[in-house]
Design an enzyme around this catalytic site. Structure first.
Site, PDB file in Angstrom:
ATOM      1  N   ASP A  69       0.831  -1.209   0.000  1.00  0.00           N
ATOM      2  CA  ASP A  69       0.000   0.000   0.000  1.00  0.00           C
ATOM      3  C   ASP A  69       0.866   1.260   0.000  1.00  0.00           C
ATOM      4  OD1 ASP A  69      -1.991  -1.777   0.163  1.00  0.00           O
ATOM      5  OD2 ASP A  69      -2.738  -1.161   2.131  1.00  0.00           O
ATOM      6  N   LEU A  94      -7.376  13.612   5.215  1.00  0.00           N
ATOM      7  CA  LEU A  94      -6.519  14.197   6.251  1.00  0.00           C
ATOM      8  C   LEU A  94      -5.132  14.351   5.664  1.00  0.00           C
ATOM      9  CD1 LEU A  94      -7.558  11.973   9.281  1.00  0.00           C
ATOM     10  CD2 LEU A  94      -8.008  14.419   9.050  1.00  0.00           C
ATOM     11  N   GLU A 114      -6.729   9.679  18.638  1.00  0.00           N
ATOM     12  CA  GLU A 114      -7.528   8.447  18.592  1.00  0.00           C
ATOM     13  C   GLU A 114      -7.076   7.592  17.414  1.00  0.00           C
ATOM     14  OE1 GLU A 114     -11.034  10.873  18.061  1.00  0.00           O
ATOM     15  OE2 GLU A 114     -11.431   9.927  16.123  1.00  0.00           O
ATOM     16  N   LYS A 169      -6.670   5.661  13.967  1.00  0.00           N
ATOM     17  CA  LYS A 169      -7.092   5.903  12.591  1.00  0.00           C
ATOM     18  C   LYS A 169      -7.448   4.537  12.005  1.00  0.00           C
ATOM     19  CE  LYS A 169      -5.681   8.149   8.290  1.00  0.00           C
ATOM     20  NZ  LYS A 169      -6.074   7.067   7.402  1.00  0.00           N
ATOM     21  N   CYS A 200      25.494 -28.876  10.385  1.00  0.00           N
ATOM     22  CA  CYS A 200      26.889 -29.261  10.182  1.00  0.00           C
ATOM     23  C   CYS A 200      27.286 -30.070  11.406  1.00  0.00           C
ATOM     24  CB  CYS A 200      27.736 -27.999  10.052  1.00  0.00           C
ATOM     25  SG  CYS A 200      29.493 -28.356  10.149  1.00  0.00           S
ATOM     26  N   CYS A 246      35.845 -25.611  11.037  1.00  0.00           N
ATOM     27  CA  CYS A 246      36.322 -24.270  10.714  1.00  0.00           C
ATOM     28  C   CYS A 246      36.286 -23.315  11.900  1.00  0.00           C
ATOM     29  CB  CYS A 246      35.495 -23.688   9.571  1.00  0.00           C
ATOM     30  SG  CYS A 246      33.779 -23.374  10.048  1.00  0.00           S
TER      31      CYS A 246
HETATM   32  S1  IVH Z   1     -11.470  12.345  11.178  1.00  0.00           S
HETATM   33  C1  IVH Z   1     -12.873  15.791   8.074  1.00  0.00           C
HETATM   34  N1  IVH Z   1     -10.962  10.246  12.574  1.00  0.00           N
HETATM   35  O1  IVH Z   1      -9.064   8.531   7.589  1.00  0.00           O
HETATM   36  C2  IVH Z   1     -12.031  14.579   8.180  1.00  0.00           C
HETATM   37  N2  IVH Z   1     -10.871  10.044  10.214  1.00  0.00           N
HETATM   38  O2  IVH Z   1      -7.137   9.670   5.661  1.00  0.00           O
HETATM   39  C3  IVH Z   1     -12.315  13.884   9.433  1.00  0.00           C
HETATM   40  N3  IVH Z   1     -10.290   7.784   9.452  1.00  0.00           N
HETATM   41  O3  IVH Z   1     -11.333   9.829   5.309  1.00  0.00           O
HETATM   42  C4  IVH Z   1     -11.593  12.653   9.514  1.00  0.00           C
HETATM   43  N4  IVH Z   1     -10.157   6.872  11.445  1.00  0.00           N
HETATM   44  O4  IVH Z   1     -11.956   7.674   6.519  1.00  0.00           O
HETATM   45  C5  IVH Z   1     -11.062  10.745  11.340  1.00  0.00           C
HETATM   46  N5  IVH Z   1     -10.575   8.450  13.981  1.00  0.00           N
HETATM   47  C6  IVH Z   1     -10.680   8.954  12.755  1.00  0.00           C
HETATM   48  C7  IVH Z   1     -10.466   8.174  11.612  1.00  0.00           C
HETATM   49  C8  IVH Z   1     -10.545   8.753  10.357  1.00  0.00           C
HETATM   50  C9  IVH Z   1     -10.078   6.665  10.149  1.00  0.00           C
HETATM   51  C10 IVH Z   1     -10.242   7.880   7.992  1.00  0.00           C
HETATM   52  C11 IVH Z   1     -11.364   8.604   7.350  1.00  0.00           C
HETATM   53  C12 IVH Z   1     -10.701   9.670   6.524  1.00  0.00           C
HETATM   54  C13 IVH Z   1      -9.338   9.130   6.366  1.00  0.00           C
HETATM   55  C14 IVH Z   1      -8.331  10.204   6.074  1.00  0.00           C
END
Ligand code: IVH
Length: 710
Positions: free
Chosen positions: A56, A106, A139, A141, A464, A469
């Protein structure tokens, strides 16, 4: 869709682009069309074929390169560019709906410095606010598929995919099947008529494994990862199929809240914490329990690191953390770009997977002669560390994964786990790959003498059997000085290797015969450092017996086994009298170790080493640290005991347990250290020996139980 020849060429270009991006030798504008083709191809591999050929992160790197080229050459942007995908996940099967508030992405950060820059930017935007202290919420992601949920009059009225952020696909019927999405929610308690929530659809990792196992049985194509399985699941034509994917929903944001007249009610909440808490109380699965608030990036950062460490134990896939300014009024003030909000940033965990080329296979010999093949790969950065060698374990591993010299391989390093090869990517093969021929002769041996490798029964490794050696004694020495063994500070692997090369060390006892005078004159040494080394070596002579035992590197003897055995004896040489049976009678010592132990202590070469060590002043006797903690107040406290013969009242294990409960320590051999010998029927040599020793109190089973009941 793609001919084999086309695929080959696209994969070649992929490799070429990735290598250049890694070298920071960015592709040029004239290559932009090729870059688009490459990205389109990998999208097809990933989404259509479910068989990604790159990680990814590598896809992201290519995508970012394209974005970068397009930014500086807007005229090169074509409608079919992968960056211009409108309604990215739309297939035409669903109605298109417009989100009340755009669903933005983000921006990313990778370290503390990035986060501090983000904070500074925010401060600059808010400079009118005066002296400002910003609290941040952090928090997880979630790495799934993002969805928006629309509630009106307490009812779920619509669910939509993110789409292009402005509009997405109406997947209400499918989302209604998710148990974690409540269909009725008492928003009205808060005066809210209309609410739009954001969240992530996820599949638990263990359920995902099951899903794929099931698909494999049914001969269906496997999902590449839980995110794909969730995204696909949400877009099924039949909601029943969505329900079968085990998709769960986590919400992390209220995007819109208004009363029946359309007045904004989001202003009722003052912090992100408050909105999460409300979502939690309303019955949603939210990031509330896992979010924490900090008053500076310095204080927050360890929380992110903690989650990066925990990542592998978390039941769902997460690819980072999201850091959000906690005060909602600040969100309003700073606003968003067309791409991302200015009040939040993602902190991305380090990539755990990358692809690379297997350039060469080398071999290492271990302390008991095990030959381990090691892949030398084109260096890649994984979870923050540059990796250039990866173990291939043994011949069977190479065969089962069909790994060939010159292959492109997918390498992973998760958490503290040692990097390993997940799979080869045969699509990258040309005619240059070669089978890996496992050697018949010891490949480490550099002498003229040939040594044939052997394979032990029930073992995957080639060994071995007869080192000529000196490399096996070298590994033994490295193990002997290591932290968990004799722990000789200052005498690490590289120094042992150096002294070995300089012919100052050939076997373990030499470690106690170093010539410090000569060492003080060696490059990088002086009087002081040679003396420090001497001090460390001298100190190690007094280590507990369990460390000496462990340091001998006996096959299958771990730290725990060493401690158990050391707790049974007063002197290491007692073990020359032990039979396999004696070891077997110990709790937690298995038959394989019992066999290895008794073989080791029957081998004169090993005993000679131990005698030498003893003469050199190394402790071979048990120390207080070797004695297992004893119960202080039992009738047998401080006593040693041994059961022999066939017991009538209880099994041997039960009797030993009872003795332990009474404060005694079970030992397995008769010597002057034994206090009680309990004899069952047909007691043999142990009874005779105890009588000979003279100081051992001999008990019948009845007498034993009388004592412990007293
Ligand atoms: S807040 C206005 N919080 O990450 C944007 N996003 O790369 C608010 N995501 O599109 C996003 N966990 O799908 C927020 N705890 C979290 C998240 C989160 C996953 C995802 C979300 C966003 C993407 C951005």
């Amino acid at each position: 869709m793609y001919s084999e020849k086309e695929q080959k060429a696209l994969l070649d270009s992929t490799e070429n682009f990735l290598e250049r991006i890694q070298r920071k030798d960015a592709p040029e504008i004239k290559e932009i069309d090729r870059l688009k083709e490459i990205l389109r191809y990998h999208e097809w591999k990933y989404y259509v074929k479910n068989d990604p050929a790159i990680s990814d992160r590598e896809y992201d790197a290519l995508f970012k390169t394209l974005e970068f080229l397009e930014e500086s050459h807007p005229d090169a942007i074509t409608p079919d560019s992968p960056t211009q995908r409108i309604s990215g996940d739309s297939s035409g099967d669903f109605a298109t709906v417009r989100h009340l508030e755009p669903m933005l992405s983000l921006s990313n950060s990778y370290n503390l410095e990035d986060l501090k820059n983000f904070h500074d930017q925010l401060l600059r935007k808010l400079k009118d606010e005066g002296d400002l202290q910003i609290d941040y919420a952090a928090e997880p992601k979630y790495d799934g598929s993002s969805i928006s949920l629309l509630y009106e009059n307490d009812l779920l009225v619509r669910a939509a995919t993110r789409g292009n952020g402005i509009q997405g696909d109406d997947i209400t019927q499918n989302v209604r099947t998710l148990r974690t999405v409540p269909l009725r929610v008492p928003f009205s308690k808060y005066g809210i008529y209309r609410a739009e929530l954001r969240g992530e659809a996820l599949i638990r990792l263990d359920f995902f494994e099951e899903l794929n196992t099931q698909r494999e049985k049914e001969g269906k194509a496997l999902f590449a990862n839980p995110r794909n399985a969730a995204a696909g699941g949400l877009r099924m034509k039949d909601p029943g199929e969505t329900a079968g994917r085990g998709i769960e929903m986590f919400v992390y944001q209220i995007g819109h809240a208004s009363d029946a007249d359309g007045n904004d009610l989001l202003t009722r909440f003052s912090t992100h914490t408050e909105t999460l808490k409300t979502l939690d109380q309303l019955g949603f699965r939210s990031s509330y329990p896992d979010h924490r608030v900090f008053s500076s990036m310095d204080e927050l950062f360890p929380y992110l690191e903690e989650w990066e460490m925990r990542r592998s134990d978390y039941p769902y896939e997460i690819d980072g953390m999201v850091v959000k300014a906690n005060r909602l009024d600040l969100h309003k003030k700073v606003g968003s770009t067309s791409h991302h909000p200015r009040w939040a940033i993602a902190f991305k965990f380090k990539a755990r997977q990358a692809t690379s080329r297997l350039k060469e296979v080398t071999y290492q010999v271990g302390k008991i002669g095990t030959i381990t093949p090691v892949a030398k790969i084109q260096p890649v950065s994984l979870a923050g560390v540059t990796i250039s060698s990866v173990s291939l374990h043994n011949e069977e591993f190479i065969r089962s994964k069909d790994i060939r010299l010159g292959d492109r391989v997918l390498v992973e390093r998760a958490g503290d786990v040692i990097p390993y090869i997940v799979k080869t990517l045969p699509e990258f093969r040309d005619s240059s790959q070669k089978a890996i021929q496992f050697p018949a002769l010891c490949p480490v041996n550099d002498t003229d003498q040939e040594v044939k490798l052997v394979k032990m029964q029930d073992e995957a490794a080639w060994r071995c059997p007869d080192c000529v050696c000196g490399m096996q004694p070298l590994q033994k020495m490295i193990f002997f000085v290591s932290k968990d063994a004799m722990d000789i500070a200052g005498l690490g692997k590289s120094l042992v290797e150096r002294f070995f090369r300089e012919k100052m060390l050939t076997d373990i006892p030499d470690l106690y015969r170093l010539d410090y005078e000569a060492i003080s004159k060696m490059d990088g040494f002086g009087e002081k450092s040679a003396q420090n080394l001497k001090k460390a070596v001298e100190e190690s002579k007094d280590r507990p017996l369990k460390r000496l035992l462990y340091g001998l590197g006996i096959h299958h003897l771990g730290k725990r086994g060493s401690a158990i055995i050391a707790g049974q004896i007063e002197d290491v040489f007692e073990l020359t009298q032990w039979t396999e049976e004696d070891y077997n009678s110990l709790k937690d010592i298995g038959p394989v170790l019992a066999k290895n132990m008794s073989a080791f202590f029957r081998d004169e070469k090993n005993l000679a080493v131990l005698r030498e060590l003893q003469q050199l002043g190394v402790n071979t006797r048990s120390t207080p640290e070797d004695k297992p903690a004893e119960k202080m107040d039992g009738p047998l406290s401080g006593k040693t005991i041994l059961f022999t013969g066939s017991l009538q009242k209880a099994s041997r294990k039960e009797a030993q347990k009872a003795a332990e409960a009474a404060g005694a320590r079970n030992i397995s051999a008769v010597s002057s250290n034994l206090n009680y010998l309990v004899v069952g029927e047909k007691a043999g040599s142990k009874l005779k020996k105890a009588e000979k020793v003279g100081t051992v109190e001999i008990l019948t089973e009845d007498e034993f139980y009388k004592i412990i009941e007293s």
